[in-house]
Motif scaffolding. Structure first.
Motif, PDB file in Angstrom:
ATOM      1  N   GLY A 264       0.816  -1.210   0.000  1.00  0.00           N
ATOM      2  CA  GLY A 264       0.000   0.000   0.000  1.00  0.00           C
ATOM      3  C   GLY A 264       0.851   1.262   0.000  1.00  0.00           C
ATOM      4  N   ALA A 265       1.922   1.227   0.796  1.00  0.00           N
ATOM      5  CA  ALA A 265       2.783   2.415   0.898  1.00  0.00           C
ATOM      6  C   ALA A 265       3.422   2.728  -0.450  1.00  0.00           C
ATOM      7  CB  ALA A 265       3.868   2.187   1.957  1.00  0.00           C
ATOM      8  N   HIS A 266       3.816   1.655  -1.155  1.00  0.00           N
ATOM      9  CA  HIS A 266       4.453   1.879  -2.451  1.00  0.00           C
ATOM     10  C   HIS A 266       3.444   2.483  -3.435  1.00  0.00           C
ATOM     11  CE1 HIS A 266       7.207   1.377  -5.761  1.00  0.00           C
ATOM     12  NE2 HIS A 266       6.296   0.684  -6.429  1.00  0.00           N
ATOM     13  N   LEU A 267       2.204   1.989  -3.368  1.00  0.00           N
ATOM     14  CA  LEU A 267       1.173   2.541  -4.273  1.00  0.00           C
ATOM     15  C   LEU A 267       0.924   4.015  -3.959  1.00  0.00           C
ATOM     16  CD1 LEU A 267      -1.375  -0.390  -4.620  1.00  0.00           C
ATOM     17  CD2 LEU A 267       0.605   0.187  -6.027  1.00  0.00           C
ATOM     18  N   ASP A 268       0.945   4.362  -2.674  1.00  0.00           N
ATOM     19  CA  ASP A 268       0.775   5.779  -2.314  1.00  0.00           C
ATOM     20  C   ASP A 268       1.889   6.635  -2.916  1.00  0.00           C
ATOM     21  OD1 ASP A 268      -1.469   5.101  -0.959  1.00  0.00           O
ATOM     22  OD2 ASP A 268      -0.536   5.083   1.032  1.00  0.00           O
ATOM     23  N   ARG A 269       3.107   6.086  -2.884  1.00  0.00           N
ATOM     24  CA  ARG A 269       4.228   6.834  -3.468  1.00  0.00           C
ATOM     25  C   ARG A 269       4.004   7.024  -4.967  1.00  0.00           C
ATOM     26  NH1 ARG A 269       7.421   3.864   0.199  1.00  0.00           N
ATOM     27  NH2 ARG A 269       7.801   2.195  -1.309  1.00  0.00           N
ATOM     28  N   LEU A 270       3.481   5.964  -5.617  1.00  0.00           N
ATOM     29  CA  LEU A 270       3.241   6.072  -7.064  1.00  0.00           C
ATOM     30  C   LEU A 270       2.157   7.110  -7.356  1.00  0.00           C
ATOM     31  CD1 LEU A 270       3.426   2.370  -8.328  1.00  0.00           C
ATOM     32  CD2 LEU A 270       5.150   4.147  -8.536  1.00  0.00           C
ATOM     33  N   VAL A 271       1.129   7.145  -6.501  1.00  0.00           N
ATOM     34  CA  VAL A 271       0.057   8.145  -6.691  1.00  0.00           C
ATOM     35  C   VAL A 271       0.660   9.548  -6.634  1.00  0.00           C
ATOM     36  CG1 VAL A 271      -1.985   9.156  -5.611  1.00  0.00           C
ATOM     37  CG2 VAL A 271      -1.822   6.669  -5.885  1.00  0.00           C
ATOM     38  N   ALA A 272       1.518   9.758  -5.636  1.00  0.00           N
ATOM     39  CA  ALA A 272       2.149  11.076  -5.502  1.00  0.00           C
ATOM     40  C   ALA A 272       3.023  11.381  -6.712  1.00  0.00           C
ATOM     41  CB  ALA A 272       2.977  11.119  -4.211  1.00  0.00           C
ATOM     42  N   LYS A 273       3.758  10.348  -7.145  1.00  0.00           N
ATOM     43  CA  LYS A 273       4.666  10.555  -8.262  1.00  0.00           C
ATOM     44  C   LYS A 273       3.894  10.805  -9.561  1.00  0.00           C
ATOM     45  CE  LYS A 273       8.899   8.809 -10.275  1.00  0.00           C
ATOM     46  NZ  LYS A 273       9.903   7.733 -10.277  1.00  0.00           N
ATOM     47  N   ALA A 292      -3.980  -3.226  -8.215  1.00  0.00           N
ATOM     48  CA  ALA A 292      -3.079  -2.152  -7.801  1.00  0.00           C
ATOM     49  C   ALA A 292      -3.137  -1.003  -8.805  1.00  0.00           C
ATOM     50  CB  ALA A 292      -1.658  -2.688  -7.665  1.00  0.00           C
ATOM     51  N   ALA A 293      -3.134  -1.351 -10.091  1.00  0.00           N
ATOM     52  CA  ALA A 293      -3.185  -0.316 -11.123  1.00  0.00           C
ATOM     53  C   ALA A 293      -4.489   0.470 -11.017  1.00  0.00           C
ATOM     54  CB  ALA A 293      -3.062  -0.965 -12.502  1.00  0.00           C
TER      55      ALA A 293
END
Lengths: 343, 436
Positions: A264-273, A292-293
């Protein structure tokens, strides 16, 4: 034992000479290599694939049926770059087929022929996930590499079956021509030889040349032109060669490290990015879970493009050219998010 | 420390050599080169080196069981399967007694490579807190014609399914009871030779014959000292057949049958005065069958993968009473023991990287002994049910929790016991692919 080795070698040679001129049996580890080999072999060889397009070639297991296929093969074609490391050794050893062992004429390692990307610059540790120390093995998605594979298959088949050399070379040439035509369009290929088109495209001067000569650009290259420079997320590190060829920029992967499913944390980072880096879309293979996508898409509005990376990965991807057709068509049809769209 | 440090040194050297090789490698001649050489991508050739694959496997677990005297002891007293005194623990370098609390299985240090175009070799040194033991050291041919393969050295017999697997490959923390009871903690692992043949049939068919020296701790024990007769080695012969239909795509299926026969001797201390007083010599024969079905789901991280496997083995020990200080009148009479057992297990990939499995096993469905004094005994079967869940963060690490409940028949009646284990397995270095 010492006298046994030449004796054994002589037996193998005798068996090879005595064998009737049956069609060659080619076994490829993936459906893509098999499709290219089929195009080159024509009706002079039977071609079988170990993986279907729906399988993840990293994760296969050496089954009895694979050993059977390898037992009877005259030519074994693999992706290499350690893609099949988890199962290929067991199959090759189990096959007891000396003709297709690494280093033999019956063993074609496609990965050793292409220009690898993502070769780790520093020392490799497994903290980096499932990295491939010799480079990224997903090279077949770049049509240029498909041409290289076709040429190599023709040479190797000719070495094993000299009588078919002419046919193999001609088949490889028509495969390359078909790739070139899909890549650049028939109009361009009619005026400029294929090799030159690739060179111009690589030098970044193709568009200019076509304009100057009044040739209409076409094919995958033209369809992908609006996406040039677009930043994308992919699921696995599997679209790098494709992205490089068509000018996409891979801004991140849904897997935090190769082979590690997303947190989940990694997906949050991707959302921000996605927001900060102006990412245009998410590209992934259908055999990975799309949850996830979709989660990233919900928060960012990014389109999710699901398209197979291998022949047989979807009904449309019935052969190599159709697989790339499908990917290009789905990408071209995706509406990049407003902030991600770049000119 | 030294044996553990060494592979790291080899790994470091490998990396160094690989770096040098990479720096020196040039694009292969004759290969059409891509017209788009991006900066920094001039490394063309796959980095190569002649170094063998070197790996270490660490396998440890926390264990708890609630039997009165310890399950290791129960196993030795298990009706029909009891160990003859003087065998077992002291016959081998390290015993595998499991204590409540923290346990470290031996660490496997494995080095393997192709020797040349004709041979492949592997060395596996098992190191534990008490010392080291050579677990495997063998070569095999890779270029014999006609589907033949010759293997020789010290190796695991390829009979059945689980015997040839290392402990870290097992799908449960412990091996099935029938293996442990008939062949001890190491399975059938011995010095010997194997010839196997992959038949040119439209289905998968491999046949193998093996000859072993014959110093297994359980069913093929050999003492060879007075008053027991000397028996010439190799003392154990094995034959097996594996069959698999050519199933499409995701399905893998294999059946096997096997037979093992060889010399077996036993010594007993009947009056428990510390010296042997009864000696038996004869042969022990095991036959059995195995199957495995695997479904490889088209999902990443092994989700949806299914495995169903089972094995059955039956043993007959036919021994003659060679000498007996306590009952000399029966010397020359025969003793025959017949025992069998099976396990059935299934595993399923419940979530990405998570597997759950259950195993059911019984030993002693046939459990009889005809004694030298003319009497016959028969015993009840024992059973065990196990359930496990494991998590595989990557191909190189795995964590497992396993719970088992069993009912064990001994002279004192049925003892029921519960076992719980928490296991961690780590593999470092370059480890070969595992067989089907």
């Amino acid at each position: 034992m010492r006298t046994m080795i030449p004796a054994a070698a002589a037996l193998v040679a005798a068996a090879a000479l005595a064998a009737p001129a049956a069609p060659l049996r080619v076994v490829a580890t993936t459906s893509d290599l098999a499709d290219i080999a089929r195009a080159v072999a024509g009706d002079r060889a039977g071609v079988r694939s170990i993986c279907t397009g729906a399988d993840d070639p990293h994760m296969m297991q050496g089954k009895p049926s694979f050993i059977l296929a390898a037992r009877d093969a005259d030519l074994w074609i693999r992706v290499g770059l350690e893609l099949e490391i988890g199962w290929e050794p067991v199959v090759l050893e189990g096959s007891r087929n000396p003709r297709i062992q690494p280093g033999q004429p019956g063993h074609l390692d496609a990965g050793s022929l292409i220009e690898p990307i993502d070769v780790p610059a520093g020392p490799v540790t497994r903290e980096m996930g499932d990295v491939h120390p010799s480079g990224n093995p997903h090279f077949w998605v770049d049509p240029w590499n498909a041409r290289i594979i076709a040429t190599a298959v023709a040479e190797r088949l000719a070495a094993l079956d000299a009588g078919g050399a002419g046919a193999y070379a001609a088949n490889a040439a028509s495969f390359r021509k078909a790739v070139d035509e899909r890549m650049f369009g028939a109009a361009a290929l009619a005026k400029i030889p294929g090799d030159e088109l690739w060179a111009l495209r690589a030098a970044g001067t193709l568009d200019e040349r076509l304009k100057r000569e009044g040739i209409a650009g076409g094919g995958w290259d033209a369809m992908m032109r609006p996406l040039r420079g677009a930043r994308v997320f992919t699921y696995h590190r599997s679209w790098g060669y494709f992205a490089r060829r068509f000018g996409l920029e891979v801004a991140g992967e849904i897997e935090p490290k190769p082979g590690i499913p997303p947190s989940g944390a990694h997906l949050d980072r991707l959302v921000a990015k996605a927001k900060s880096a102006g990412v245009a879309l998410i590209l992934q293979e259908p055999f990975y879970n799309a949850r996830a996508a979709r989660r990233i898409a919900e928060k960012t509005g990014l389109p999710v493009v699901l398209t197979p990376i291998s022949v047989g990965g979807a009904p449309e991807a019935k052969d190599y050219l159709a697989t790339i057709d499908t990917a290009v068509a789905r990408l071209a049809a995706a509406k990049p998010s407003a902030e991600g769209a770049r000119q | 420390m030294n044996p553990i440090v060494r592979p790291f040194a080899v790994l470091a050297a490998t990396t160094l050599l690989a770096g040098v090789a990479a720096a020196q490698s040039a694009p292969a001649a004759g290969v059409p080169s891509a017209p788009e050489p991006a900066p920094g991508l001039s490394l063309k050739k796959v980095v190569q080196s002649f170094n063998p694959d070197v790996s270490a496997v660490l396998d440890g677990f926390y264990y708890y069981e609630d039997s009165a005297e310890g399950l290791g002891h129960v196993m030795e007293e298990l009706s029909g399967f009891g160990h003859a005194h003087g065998e077992g623990e002291d016959a081998h370098g390290h015993d595998h007694g499991i204590d409540n609390g923290f346990n470290l299985r031996h660490i496997e240090l494995i080095v393997s490579a192709s020797v040349d175009p004709y041979f492949r070799a592997l060395v596996n040194a098992a190191v534990d807190e008490h010392g080291a033991e050579l677990e495997e050291a063998w070569f095999e041919t890779i270029a014999l014609p006609g589907g033949l393969k010759l293997k020789a050295g010290k190796f695991y017999s390829d009979f059945g399914y689980i015997n040839a697997q290392h402990a870290h490959q097992w799908d449960f923390t412990d091996q099935p009871l029938i293996y442990r009871l008939l062949l001890g903690d190491h399975g059938l692992n011995d010095k010997g030779a194997q010839l196997s043949w992959l038949a040119p049939t439209p289905f998968y068919l491999v046949a193998g014959i093996e000859g072993f020296q014959g110093d297994n701790e359980a069913s093929y024990a050999y003492h060879g000292e007075e008053p027991l007769p000397e028996r010439d080695a190799p003392r154990v012969a094995v034959g097996w057949l594996k069959f698999g239909p050519d199933l499409p795509g995701c399905h893998g299926l294999q059946f096997g049958v096997f037979g093992i026969t060889g010399a077996h001797q036993e010594e007993y201390d009947g009056d428990e005065d510390g010296t042997h007083d009864q000696w038996l010599d004869g042969d022990s024969t095991i036959w059995g069958a195995d199957f495995i079905y695997r479904y490889d789901a088209p999902k990443p991280y092994a989700q949806g993968d299914l495995t169903v496997q089972g094995e059955y083995a039956s043993r007959t020990k036919s021994l003659d009473l060679v000498a007996d200080d306590l009952a000399p009148e029966f010397v020359g009479s025969a003793r025959e023991d017949r025992q069998d057992g099976y396990y059935l297990q299934t595993l399923y990939g419940v979530l990405p990287r998570w597997r759950a499995g259950v195993r059911w096993e019984q030993v002693g469905l046939t459990n009889e002994a005809d004694l030298p004094n003319g009497e016959s005994e028969s015993f009840d079967p024992s059973w065990k049910a196990s359930a496990m869940v494991d998590f595989t963060p990557s191909e190189f690490s795995r964590f497992r929790v396993q719970v088992a409940r069993g009912g064990y028949e001994t002279e004192e009646g049925t003892e029921e016991a519960t076992e719980v284990s928490l296991q961690a397995i780590f593999s470092i270095g370059a480890h070969g692919a595992h067989k089907f």
